[in-house]
Design a protein around this motif. Structure first.
Motif, PDB file in Angstrom:
ATOM      1  N   GLU A  42      82.880  67.648  51.123  1.00 12.39           N
ATOM      2  CA  GLU A  42      82.147  67.392  52.362  1.00 12.39           C
ATOM      3  C   GLU A  42      80.650  67.589  52.133  1.00 12.39           C
ATOM      4  OE1 GLU A  42      83.343  70.125  55.367  1.00 12.39           O
ATOM      5  OE2 GLU A  42      82.311  71.828  54.485  1.00 12.39           O
ATOM      6  N   ARG A  43      79.852  66.948  52.971  1.00 12.96           N
ATOM      7  CA  ARG A  43      78.400  67.077  52.879  1.00 12.96           C
ATOM      8  C   ARG A  43      77.805  67.826  54.071  1.00 12.96           C
ATOM      9  NH1 ARG A  43      79.345  62.128  50.260  1.00 12.96           N
ATOM     10  NH2 ARG A  43      78.416  62.069  48.188  1.00 12.96           N
ATOM     11  N   THR A  44      78.574  67.965  55.147  1.00 19.08           N
ATOM     12  CA  THR A  44      78.142  68.734  56.313  1.00 19.08           C
ATOM     13  C   THR A  44      78.948  70.023  56.368  1.00 19.08           C
ATOM     14  OG1 THR A  44      77.662  66.701  57.521  1.00 19.08           O
ATOM     15  CG2 THR A  44      77.864  68.725  58.811  1.00 19.08           C
ATOM     16  N   ARG A 302      80.254  68.880  41.917  1.00 10.74           N
ATOM     17  CA  ARG A 302      80.670  69.500  43.174  1.00 10.74           C
ATOM     18  C   ARG A 302      80.789  71.013  43.041  1.00 10.74           C
ATOM     19  NH1 ARG A 302      85.178  64.976  43.529  1.00 10.74           N
ATOM     20  NH2 ARG A 302      83.822  63.222  44.085  1.00 10.74           N
ATOM     21  N   LEU A 303      81.139  71.476  41.845  1.00 13.82           N
ATOM     22  CA  LEU A 303      81.210  72.911  41.589  1.00 13.82           C
ATOM     23  C   LEU A 303      79.829  73.540  41.769  1.00 13.82           C
ATOM     24  CD1 LEU A 303      83.230  75.102  40.678  1.00 13.82           C
ATOM     25  CD2 LEU A 303      82.551  74.640  38.321  1.00 13.82           C
ATOM     26  N   ILE A 304      78.810  72.868  41.276  1.00  3.03           N
ATOM     27  CA  ILE A 304      77.433  73.351  41.442  1.00  3.03           C
ATOM     28  C   ILE A 304      77.011  73.248  42.902  1.00  3.03           C
ATOM     29  CG2 ILE A 304      75.015  72.944  40.823  1.00  3.03           C
ATOM     30  CD1 ILE A 304      76.011  71.846  38.130  1.00  3.03           C
ATOM     31  N   GLU A 334      74.879  60.382  43.555  1.00  6.28           N
ATOM     32  CA  GLU A 334      76.013  59.954  44.391  1.00  6.28           C
ATOM     33  C   GLU A 334      76.574  61.111  45.209  1.00  6.28           C
ATOM     34  OE1 GLU A 334      78.976  58.136  41.994  1.00  6.28           O
ATOM     35  OE2 GLU A 334      77.881  56.256  41.746  1.00  6.28           O
ATOM     36  N   GLU A 335      76.454  62.320  44.668  1.00  8.55           N
ATOM     37  CA  GLU A 335      76.980  63.487  45.375  1.00  8.55           C
ATOM     38  C   GLU A 335      75.992  64.030  46.406  1.00  8.55           C
ATOM     39  OE1 GLU A 335      80.007  64.669  45.257  1.00  8.55           O
ATOM     40  OE2 GLU A 335      80.580  63.130  43.818  1.00  8.55           O
ATOM     41  N   GLY A 336      74.885  63.310  46.601  1.00  5.53           N
ATOM     42  CA  GLY A 336      73.934  63.699  47.630  1.00  5.53           C
ATOM     43  C   GLY A 336      73.050  64.875  47.250  1.00  5.53           C
ATOM     44  N   MET A 337      72.922  65.143  45.946  1.00  8.18           N
ATOM     45  CA  MET A 337      72.131  66.289  45.505  1.00  8.18           C
ATOM     46  C   MET A 337      70.719  65.856  45.097  1.00  8.18           C
ATOM     47  SD  MET A 337      74.925  68.571  43.463  1.00  8.18           S
ATOM     48  CE  MET A 337      73.866  70.005  43.471  1.00  8.18           C
ATOM     49  N   ASN A 338      69.826  66.840  45.076  1.00  2.00           N
ATOM     50  CA  ASN A 338      68.460  66.605  44.629  1.00  2.00           C
ATOM     51  C   ASN A 338      68.397  66.870  43.131  1.00  2.00           C
ATOM     52  OD1 ASN A 338      67.705  66.359  47.406  1.00  2.00           O
ATOM     53  ND2 ASN A 338      67.658  68.590  47.534  1.00  2.00           N
ATOM     54  N   VAL A 339      67.946  65.895  42.357  1.00  2.00           N
ATOM     55  CA  VAL A 339      67.956  66.048  40.902  1.00  2.00           C
ATOM     56  C   VAL A 339      66.562  65.845  40.336  1.00  2.00           C
ATOM     57  CG1 VAL A 339      68.654  63.631  40.593  1.00  2.00           C
ATOM     58  CG2 VAL A 339      68.991  65.232  38.733  1.00  2.00           C
ATOM     59  N   ARG A 340      66.200  66.771  39.439  1.00  6.55           N
ATOM     60  CA  ARG A 340      64.971  66.647  38.672  1.00  6.55           C
ATOM     61  C   ARG A 340      65.339  66.711  37.192  1.00  6.55           C
ATOM     62  NH1 ARG A 340      60.340  67.227  41.458  1.00  6.55           N
ATOM     63  NH2 ARG A 340      59.162  68.157  39.760  1.00  6.55           N
ATOM     64  N   VAL A 341      64.459  66.220  36.359  1.00  3.66           N
ATOM     65  CA  VAL A 341      64.733  66.119  34.925  1.00  3.66           C
ATOM     66  C   VAL A 341      63.571  66.722  34.155  1.00  3.66           C
ATOM     67  CG1 VAL A 341      65.282  64.551  33.028  1.00  3.66           C
ATOM     68  CG2 VAL A 341      65.964  63.976  35.368  1.00  3.66           C
ATOM     69  N   CYS A 342      63.905  67.463  33.095  1.00  2.43           N
ATOM     70  CA  CYS A 342      62.864  68.035  32.240  1.00  2.43           C
ATOM     71  C   CYS A 342      63.298  67.899  30.784  1.00  2.43           C
ATOM     72  CB  CYS A 342      62.631  69.509  32.579  1.00  2.43           C
ATOM     73  SG  CYS A 342      61.295  70.256  31.615  1.00  2.43           S
ATOM     74  N   SER A 343      62.476  67.264  29.977  1.00  2.01           N
ATOM     75  CA  SER A 343      62.768  67.143  28.549  1.00  2.01           C
ATOM     76  C   SER A 343      61.817  68.046  27.776  1.00  2.01           C
ATOM     77  CB  SER A 343      62.626  65.690  28.087  1.00  2.01           C
ATOM     78  OG  SER A 343      61.301  65.234  28.318  1.00  2.01           O
ATOM     79  N   ILE A 403      68.839  54.319  43.038  1.00  2.43           N
ATOM     80  CA  ILE A 403      68.475  54.661  44.416  1.00  2.43           C
ATOM     81  C   ILE A 403      69.593  54.276  45.381  1.00  2.43           C
ATOM     82  CG2 ILE A 403      66.842  54.169  46.294  1.00  2.43           C
ATOM     83  CD1 ILE A 403      64.693  53.750  44.139  1.00  2.43           C
ATOM     84  N   SER A 404      70.276  53.164  45.109  1.00  2.00           N
ATOM     85  CA  SER A 404      71.355  52.693  46.000  1.00  2.00           C
ATOM     86  C   SER A 404      72.521  53.666  46.069  1.00  2.00           C
ATOM     87  CB  SER A 404      71.857  51.319  45.539  1.00  2.00           C
ATOM     88  OG  SER A 404      72.605  51.426  44.335  1.00  2.00           O
ATOM     89  N   ARG A 405      72.615  54.568  45.099  1.00  2.00           N
ATOM     90  CA  ARG A 405      73.726  55.516  45.066  1.00  2.00           C
ATOM     91  C   ARG A 405      73.492  56.720  45.976  1.00  2.00           C
ATOM     92  NH1 ARG A 405      76.861  54.768  40.233  1.00  2.00           N
ATOM     93  NH2 ARG A 405      76.014  53.090  38.979  1.00  2.00           N
ATOM     94  N   ILE A 406      72.253  56.886  46.438  1.00  2.00           N
ATOM     95  CA  ILE A 406      71.918  58.044  47.269  1.00  2.00           C
ATOM     96  C   ILE A 406      72.501  57.848  48.666  1.00  2.00           C
ATOM     97  CG2 ILE A 406      70.026  59.394  48.257  1.00  2.00           C
ATOM     98  CD1 ILE A 406      68.300  58.463  45.898  1.00  2.00           C
ATOM     99  N   PRO A 407      73.310  58.787  49.165  1.00  2.00           N
ATOM    100  CA  PRO A 407      73.944  58.611  50.482  1.00  2.00           C
ATOM    101  C   PRO A 407      72.942  58.681  51.644  1.00  2.00           C
ATOM    102  CG  PRO A 407      74.963  60.429  49.250  1.00  2.00           C
ATOM    103  CD  PRO A 407      73.767  60.003  48.485  1.00  2.00           C
TER     104      PRO A 407
END
Length: 661
Positions: A42-44, A302-304, A334-343, A403-407
């Motif tokens: 669930e997201r709510t 989803r575990l995170i 797709e899971e509605g999470m905020n993602v950032r990337v660092c290399s 971007i289309s995958r973002i709910p």
């Protein structure tokens, strides 16, 4: 067997919000806590925890109960396992008799497998620290990686001797069964080469340093083993095979040690390998997990998400690794999470970078170099496209696809605007492309045949008609659970004869406990609960309230069975699901529910009485239709009296009569 006194101490000490907080990111909501359901996707948030009542309720799955019920549902513990887990968490000494061989055999298969993995982990640790081979090979390797003694013990790192059956023989000598050694993958069993020959047994992790893989609650599910051999034919890393207790797509390495830091910092760092996690943790960055050498899966994300909605993906500096990471980022979106990337800089990975820098240096680098996924993808893909317009167009389409995958629609629009700015392209073009992708996804979904549920499911899927009796009975139980011991001033109506010789109801003030008032009113009218579950719970609740002046729900619920415990949590928590709070901050003062106990109870009992009269009238009129053309005079008089009584009850309580449907 665990002693009764130990169980009582566990219940008295354990706090439901603390225990569940280890598995779910809970946020304050009035007097309760709220979070995402750990049982459904669930997201709510609809998962509620009551610290006052020491119960929880998951409205998305219908589950609920006390702290032990949560562990049994979430971790699939047996009752004794849940008690042991809580005792360990709160450092309570367990009083119990030692298990006999017969009792060990009766343990469930899942628990037997867990016991085997726990033994194996202890054996690997002991071998690492105490055997000559373990110290010379395994411990030396971990020291070379820069791990301190404390870190090695924290992660329970170990070593399996370079012998064909060292662990297997040690386990068998301790009474563990070969069946479970094989099912957990610790031992490989092969049939004899010749008829009548001996079955051959081999340690799967022969000559490897060992990394135990724990569940969210800390139980050991499986292992990762790294060879120290230079033989290129030997796999560098080897994981436990899939089993009833270990599913690699649902497990994250380090999650047990990271969960509190993830919830506290409200962000999770995701890396690739075991040593990345360990080195970062040793450097002070504890909110870090790894996907255990597998491609990132929705279950792991989803575990995170139970702990935070923010992920920062950390990558090595090589371009090949960065390119392969894109699919994982799309899954996170797709899971509605905020993602950032660092290399990290070229030639560095989280392990090596953490070894060379302090905690402050690592945090500063991550803060400065972490990008949102649009910036990351744009930088990476445009570098590959260079000046080729065709490749540049493909890059833009690739970014829009992510971007289309973002709910969330608002987030999609913000990212489209950012992409347009970075890629120097019209927003209208990107929005049109996004719309085309959305239509295409809908068409593909429509072409897929919908799975047909079994006929039984289709029948039960229809909404049942709400029972008036159930509504009344649930309300009575809710009032008893919340206010049963409280004394309240009630207005009783007593039938007396006036000066003209007519009977009328006169009000009289009386003080009673809520439970006494309910019991006497229902007894007076001989009203019984129609729902057997509610009837049984009502009987137990009234008995407890009568015999125990210091009645507390959190103490009483521990003696209920699983079904009744779930029902109690549902009755209490149902009202708080959509409860609004914090009005005082806006100078709006809402009347508390406790102020209307008398009115609420009076109206409920009155409604039950009205329904009882309605049922009696219906029963008599239906009987008349079936047995004879018209009712007898006596029956007509009785029906008229019932209707008159119904009218008088309504008049005295200022109610408008409405027939029950």
């Amino acid at each position: 067997m665990i002693s009764r006194s130990t169980i009582d101490r566990v219940y008295e000490t354990a706090r439901v919000e603390e225990v569940i907080g280890d598995f779910v990111n809970l946020k304050k909501s009035g007097s309760n806590f709220k979070g995402l359901s750990p049982f459904t996707d669930e997201r709510t948030p609809s998962f509620m925890v009551s610290p006052v009542k020491q119960i929880w309720k998951d409205f998305s799955s219908g589950k609920g109960g006390n702290v032990v019920a949560f562990l049994m549902e979430h971790e699939h513990f047996t009752y004794p396992e849940a008690i042991r887990y809580l005792a360990k968490k709160y450092q309570i000494e367990i009083e119990e008799t030692q298990q006999t061989d017969q009792e060990k055999e009766k343990a469930s298969e899942r628990e037997s497998m867990m016991l085997v993995t726990e033994f194996a982990s202890s054996y690997y640790e002991k071998t690492l620290w105490e055997s000559e081979q373990g110290k010379a090979i395994g411990l030396s390797y971990f020291k070379e990686r820069g791990f301190s003694d404390q870190t090695i013990r924290t992660f329970a790192l170990g070593y399996n001797p370079d012998s064909w059956d060292a662990l297997t023989n040690a386990a068998l000598e301790e009474g563990y069964q070969l069946e479970f050694l094989e099912k957990t993958g610790l031992t490989i069993v092969k049939d004899p080469r010749e008829p009548g020959g001996e079955t051959r047994k081999f340690d799967r992790f022969k000559g490897r340093v060992m990394f135990p893989i724990r569940s969210l609650s800390g139980r050991i599910l499986g292992f990762g083993g790294r060879t120290l051999s230079s033989d290129k034919k030997v796999a560098k890393y080897l994981n436990s095979p899939e089993s009833d207790i270990y599913h690699k797509s649902k497990v994250l390495y380090g999650i047990y040690l990271a969960k509190k830091a993830i919830a506290k910092e409200d962000v999770c760092y995701l890396v690739e390998g075991y040593t990345d996690v360990i080195q970062m943790h040793q450097s002070g960055i504890e909110n870090v997990v790894a996907s255990s050498g597998t491609a990132l899966t929705p279950e792991q994300i989803r575990l995170i998400r139970r702990l935070t909605s923010n992920i920062v993906v950390l990558f090595d500096g090589d371009a090949a690794g960065l390119r392969a990471s894109l699919r994982g980022i799309d899954l996170i979106l797709e899971e509605g999470m905020n993602v950032r990337v660092c290399s990290f800089p070229e030639g560095e990975d989280p392990d090596s970078f953490a070894r060379k820098n302090t905690r402050e240096g690592i945090e500063a680098y991550l803060a400065e170099n972490a990008q949102d996924f649009i910036q990351f993808k744009t930088t990476l893909l445009t570098r590959e496209a260079a000046n080729d317009p065709i490749k540049r167009a493909e890059t833009i389409r690739d970014i829009v696809s992510s971007i289309s995958r973002i709910p969330d629609r608002i987030k999609r629009e913000v990212y489209i605007q950012e992409c347009a700015s970075l890629m120097n392209i019209s927003e209208d073009v990107l929005f049109n492309t996004l719309a085309q992708m959305g239509r295409k996804q809908q068409q593909e979904a429509a072409r897929k045949p919908a799975p047909q549920p079994p006929m039984e499911v289709m029948r039960t899927a229809q909404a049942d008609k709400v029972s008036v009796h159930d509504v009344h009975e649930r309300e009575i139980l809710k009032i008893l659970l919340q206010y049963g011991s409280e004394k309240v001033q009630f207005t009783e109506y007593v039938q007396t004869e006036n000066s003209e010789g007519e009977l009328e109801l006169m009000p009289r003030e009386e003080q009673r406990t809520v439970s006494e008032k309910i019991f006497l009113d229902l007894q007076e009218d001989e009203i019984e609960f129609s729902n057997p579950k509610f009837r049984n719970l009502y009987a137990e609740l009234i008995r407890e309230l009568v015999n125990n002046e210091a009645f507390r729900v959190d103490s009483w619920i521990k003696g209920l069975d699983e079904e009744q415990g779930a029902l109690v949590s549902d009755l209490i928590m149902q009202e708080t699901l959509h409860e609004l709070h914090g009005w005082e901050r806006k100078d709006i003062y809402v009347k508390p529910k406790e102020a209307d106990i008398e009115l609420r109870l009076t109206q409920t009992v009155l409604s039950m009485r009205m329904q009882l009269i309605h049922d009696l009238i219906s029963e008599m009129t239906q009987k008349g239709e079936e047995e004879q053309p018209a009712l007898e005079v006596e029956d007509l008089i009785q029906v008229k009296d019932y209707i008159g009584l119904k009218t008088r009850l309504a008049q005295y309580n200022d109610l408008v009569i409405k027939e029950f449907q």
